[in-house]
Design an enzyme around this catalytic site. Structure first.
Site: not given
Length: 270
Positions: A144, A157
């Protein structure tokens, strides 16, 4: 030389919908036999049906990724059915938006368990099969752009994805001696259910209109483009194919040209 995956055997985690589903269908379309992972058969039925409808070959691979024994059994069964493994895509992922004072240790652990520990456990379980595949082997982690984000509420995250990038580099060095390649794909915001859910949470927390926030952020890139899951599956197929034969230890960003204020992505589904 093309992106054909004829004869390849692939395992994709979190392939019930979103990016994982698109990668599974795309690889099957290119000729790979695909083990489609999900927590239950219900979660992956549409992916299996889509592959079958296009004349591809796929098998279910069921496991809860928080269960180490279930992962080992799932990988053993998949390797037995496939007769080995050439392509591993660690795609499954979850998110939570929470600041440090309010995030519980359980939430922190759950995100790292699915996003970082599970990819390690799956990779470890198929490690010898990847070595046997040698130069045909390709491991892809769906990371990501959030790995480098400095965004309030996304600490767990971001930490999980940053750790995934670091693990990728070390694994690439390990498997490189056997000719295998290891890379990360780092998506920006991609139009999936997870992206919709994340924007609902963010809009509610900020007290702003969901549709306005979603449209603004999803197109918050240099191309003002709405990225779809096939933008990620195209890169995954490329990396797994002969055309990606000299690419390893890289994090390849697919985000349309990220802009400040649009830093967090949607990567996967468990």
């Amino acid at each position: 030389m093309d992106t054909s995956l004829n004869g390849k055997r692939a395992l994709i985690t979190g392939a019930g919908d979103g990016i994982g589903r698109e990668i599974a269908v795309a690889m099957a379309r290119e000729g790979a036999t695909v083990a489609v992972h999900g927590r239950s058969l219900v979660r992956i039925e549409s992916t299996l049906a889509a592959i079958k409808a296009e004349g591809g070959t796929a098998i279910p691979a069921l496991a809860d990724l928080v269960d180490e024994d279930a992962i080992a059994t799932m990988c053993e069964d998949a390797l037995s059915s496939l007769g080995g493994l050439d392509v591993l895509v660690n795609n499954a992922g979850i998110y939570a938006i929470d600041d440090t004072p309010t995030m519980t240790p359980e939430t922190w652990k759950s995100i790292l368990n699915i996003n970082l520990t599970a990819p390690f456990l799956v990779t470890r379980a198929v490690y010898s099969a990847l070595i046997d595949s040698g130069s045909d082997a390709s491991v892809i982690f769906i990371s990501s752009i959030a790995a480098d984000a400095h965004t309030n509420g996304w600490g767990a995250y971001a930490a999980s994805k940053n750790g995934l990038n670091a693990y990728m580099h070390c694994l690439a060095d390990e498997l490189g001696a056997h000719g295998a390649r290891v890379n990360c794909i780092a998506p920006g915001w991609v139009e999936t259910k997870m992206a919709q859910e994340a924007h609902k949470d963010m809009a509610a927390a900020a007290g702003v209109d969901y549709d306005e926030a979603y449209n603004l952020n999803m197109r918050g890139n240099m191309l003002s483009a709405l990225l779809t899951p096939d933008s990620i599956s195209d890169m995954a197929v490329f990396l797994a194919s002969e055309r990606g034969r000299f690419i390893t230890a890289q994090t390849l960003t697919v985000c349309g040209g990220n802009l400040p204020g649009s830093q967090i992505d949607d990567s996967g589904d468990d």
